[in-house]
Design a protein around this motif. Structure first.
Motif, PDB file in Angstrom:
ATOM      1  N   GLY A 187      26.873  67.426  61.351  1.00 29.75           N
ATOM      2  CA  GLY A 187      26.376  68.197  60.218  1.00 29.75           C
ATOM      3  C   GLY A 187      27.474  68.742  59.332  1.00 29.75           C
ATOM      4  N   VAL A 188      28.501  69.366  59.945  1.00 26.37           N
ATOM      5  CA  VAL A 188      29.596  69.890  59.134  1.00 26.37           C
ATOM      6  C   VAL A 188      30.697  68.855  58.945  1.00 26.37           C
ATOM      7  N   GLY A 189      30.913  68.009  59.947  1.00 26.92           N
ATOM      8  CA  GLY A 189      31.998  67.034  59.861  1.00 26.92           C
ATOM      9  C   GLY A 189      31.853  66.088  58.691  1.00 26.92           C
ATOM     10  N   LEU A 190      30.633  65.615  58.450  1.00 25.01           N
ATOM     11  CA  LEU A 190      30.416  64.674  57.356  1.00 25.01           C
ATOM     12  C   LEU A 190      30.701  65.328  56.009  1.00 25.01           C
ATOM     13  N   THR A 191      30.362  66.609  55.861  1.00 20.15           N
ATOM     14  CA  THR A 191      30.664  67.298  54.606  1.00 20.15           C
ATOM     15  C   THR A 191      32.165  67.523  54.443  1.00 20.15           C
ATOM     16  N   ALA A 192      32.884  67.707  55.558  1.00 14.48           N
ATOM     17  CA  ALA A 192      34.335  67.871  55.473  1.00 14.48           C
ATOM     18  C   ALA A 192      34.993  66.592  54.974  1.00 14.48           C
ATOM     19  N   VAL A 193      34.490  65.454  55.420  1.00 11.95           N
ATOM     20  CA  VAL A 193      34.999  64.174  54.909  1.00 11.95           C
ATOM     21  C   VAL A 193      34.771  64.084  53.407  1.00 11.95           C
ATOM     22  N   GLU A 194      33.554  64.371  52.994  1.00 17.62           N
ATOM     23  CA  GLU A 194      33.176  64.243  51.581  1.00 17.62           C
ATOM     24  C   GLU A 194      33.975  65.200  50.710  1.00 17.62           C
ATOM     25  N   ILE A 195      34.092  66.450  51.129  1.00 14.99           N
ATOM     26  CA  ILE A 195      34.795  67.451  50.317  1.00 14.99           C
ATOM     27  C   ILE A 195      36.298  67.221  50.348  1.00 14.99           C
ATOM     28  N   GLY A 196      36.835  66.852  51.517  1.00 13.25           N
ATOM     29  CA  GLY A 196      38.262  66.550  51.586  1.00 13.25           C
ATOM     30  C   GLY A 196      38.653  65.448  50.623  1.00 13.25           C
ATOM     31  N   LYS A 197      37.813  64.431  50.539  1.00 16.93           N
ATOM     32  CA  LYS A 197      38.097  63.337  49.612  1.00 16.93           C
ATOM     33  C   LYS A 197      38.007  63.825  48.165  1.00 16.93           C
ATOM     34  N   LEU A 198      37.005  64.660  47.848  1.00 20.51           N
ATOM     35  CA  LEU A 198      36.886  65.214  46.502  1.00 20.51           C
ATOM     36  C   LEU A 198      38.104  66.047  46.128  1.00 20.51           C
ATOM     37  N   MET A 199      38.713  66.709  47.123  1.00 25.23           N
ATOM     38  CA  MET A 199      39.872  67.549  46.865  1.00 25.23           C
ATOM     39  C   MET A 199      41.179  66.762  46.792  1.00 25.23           C
ATOM     40  N   GLY A 200      41.101  65.443  46.948  1.00 28.71           N
ATOM     41  CA  GLY A 200      42.279  64.600  46.759  1.00 28.71           C
ATOM     42  C   GLY A 200      43.061  64.296  48.007  1.00 28.71           C
ATOM     43  N   ALA A 201      42.499  64.563  49.193  1.00 28.09           N
ATOM     44  CA  ALA A 201      43.196  64.294  50.445  1.00 28.09           C
ATOM     45  C   ALA A 201      42.963  62.852  50.893  1.00 28.09           C
ATOM     46  N   THR A 202      43.871  62.366  51.727  1.00 28.79           N
ATOM     47  CA  THR A 202      43.631  61.146  52.499  1.00 28.79           C
ATOM     48  C   THR A 202      42.902  61.565  53.763  1.00 28.79           C
ATOM     49  N   VAL A 203      41.733  61.008  54.017  1.00 29.65           N
ATOM     50  CA  VAL A 203      40.868  61.496  55.087  1.00 29.65           C
ATOM     51  C   VAL A 203      40.818  60.507  56.242  1.00 29.65           C
ATOM     52  N   ILE A 204      41.148  61.018  57.435  1.00 30.66           N
ATOM     53  CA  ILE A 204      40.990  60.271  58.681  1.00 30.66           C
ATOM     54  C   ILE A 204      39.767  60.842  59.386  1.00 30.66           C
ATOM     55  N   ALA A 205      38.785  59.998  59.668  1.00 29.75           N
ATOM     56  CA  ALA A 205      37.546  60.443  60.299  1.00 29.75           C
ATOM     57  C   ALA A 205      37.492  59.943  61.733  1.00 29.75           C
ATOM     58  N   SER A 206      37.234  60.867  62.662  1.00 30.60           N
ATOM     59  CA  SER A 206      37.050  60.515  64.065  1.00 30.60           C
ATOM     60  C   SER A 206      35.609  60.785  64.455  1.00 30.60           C
TER      61      SER A 206
END
Length: 319
Positions: free
Chosen positions: A149-168
């Motif tokens: 629930g929260v992890g998926l939003t962290a991926v989405e928002i991290g990408k919007l903020m310009g980060a390179t996102v590693i998802a586990s």
């Protein structure tokens, strides 16, 4: 009206009939269209949550619906207005009474099933990453439990903020949801060595951890110097063991984060964050993922989906 309630921490919650509540001063009554489930609901039912209302209580922390009535001397959204609210409890019922000041009018076209699971999941990730971790464009963000629930939003928002996102996450299906949310790199927590996979990608500047346990330890070992680790929750059921000497040697900081606590000590940060999120939603820049929508009779099944970690994104109940 029907409500999903618990009377004892050692007994399962169940449906029962209770009177429709009346709002008091500063409150409103909401005709609830949808209630988003959270892992915290499981903890609250067991008496293990950091904020524990007195028993008996109706579970359900966040809801969306239509204002039905205002309490005495209460200014707030007028009856007939669609709103979302984080109430902390009371959401798994046909009607609920909540503080009027916490209600947020919904953007036109936003379904209640999306709005009900929006505030905690997106609010947690946005405030944790922007305010607490101060994630910067170009940094590497590691998200554990990235399909939850929260992890998926962290991926989405991290990408919007310009980060390179590693998802586990666990298994190809969940990793595919993380990829769709914007993850640049995928790590299967069932089969891959998390530490080696992240280190091979250069290490993590920020770790977002709603899982705890062994995953925290492996993520810590994959951090860059001066990394920031965010403790969001402990869905694994295991509290991580933090060795201070490892933090010292790597100059890594570990920060706890509880979104609801900001209502008490920094509500402006929380409301500003929600305003940003609803604006992003209106622009089409974020899209909530709801994997299950169930009727109130299936509330126990919804909680079991969270307990067994079989859901992706949000589980929503429609009273």
């Amino acid at each position: 009206m029907r409500a999903f309630r618990t009377h004892a921490h050692d007994a399962p919650p169940a449906l029962e009939d209770i009177p429709v509540p009346d709002p008091g001063p500063g409150e409103l009554r909401l005709r609830i269209a949808a209630c988003g489930l959270n892992f915290a609901d499981l903890l609250m039912a067991r008496g293990q949550y950091q904020e524990q209302p007195p028993l008996p209580l109706t579970l359900g922390m966040e809801v969306a619906g239509t204002v039905d009535a205002l309490g005495p001397d209460t200014t707030g959204p007028a009856p007939g207005t669609r709103v979302a609210v984080f109430g902390g409890q009371g959401g798994l019922a046909k009607y609920g009474v909540f503080p009027a000041a916490r209600c947020v009018p919904l953007p036109d076209g936003m379904p209640e099933t999306e709005a009900a699971g929006f505030q905690i999941a997106y609010g947690t990730s946005h405030l944790a990453l922007s305010h607490t971790a101060r994630l910067q464009p170009g940094e590497t963000l590691l998200v554990l439990g990235a399909a939850g629930g929260v992890g998926l939003t962290a991926v989405e928002i991290g990408k919007l903020m310009g980060a390179t996102v590693i998802a586990s996450a666990r298994g190809p299906a969940k990793l595919d949801q993380a990829r769709k949310a914007g993850a640049d790199h995928l790590v299967d927590s069932d089969t891959d060595d998390l530490r080696e996979a992240v280190k091979s990608l250069g290490g993590a500047d920020v770790v977002y951890d709603p899982v705890g346990g062994a995953a925290f330890t492996e993520a810590l070992r994959a951090c860059k110097p001066e990394a920031r680790m965010l403790l969001i929750g402990f869905a694994s059921g295991d509290l991580p063991e933090i060795k201070p000497n490892h933090l010292l040697v790597k100059n890594v900081s570990v920060q706890g984060f509880y979104w609801g606590g900001f209502l008490n000590f920094n509500p402006t940060a929380l409301t500003d964050s929600l305003a940003q999120l609803f604006d992003w939603y209106a622009q089409g820049r974020i899209k909530p993922h709801v994997s299950h929508v169930l009727p109130l009779e299936k509330a126990a099944d919804g909680l079991d989906l969270l307990r067994s970690r079989r859901s992706t994104g949000k589980v929503v109940i429609t009273p």
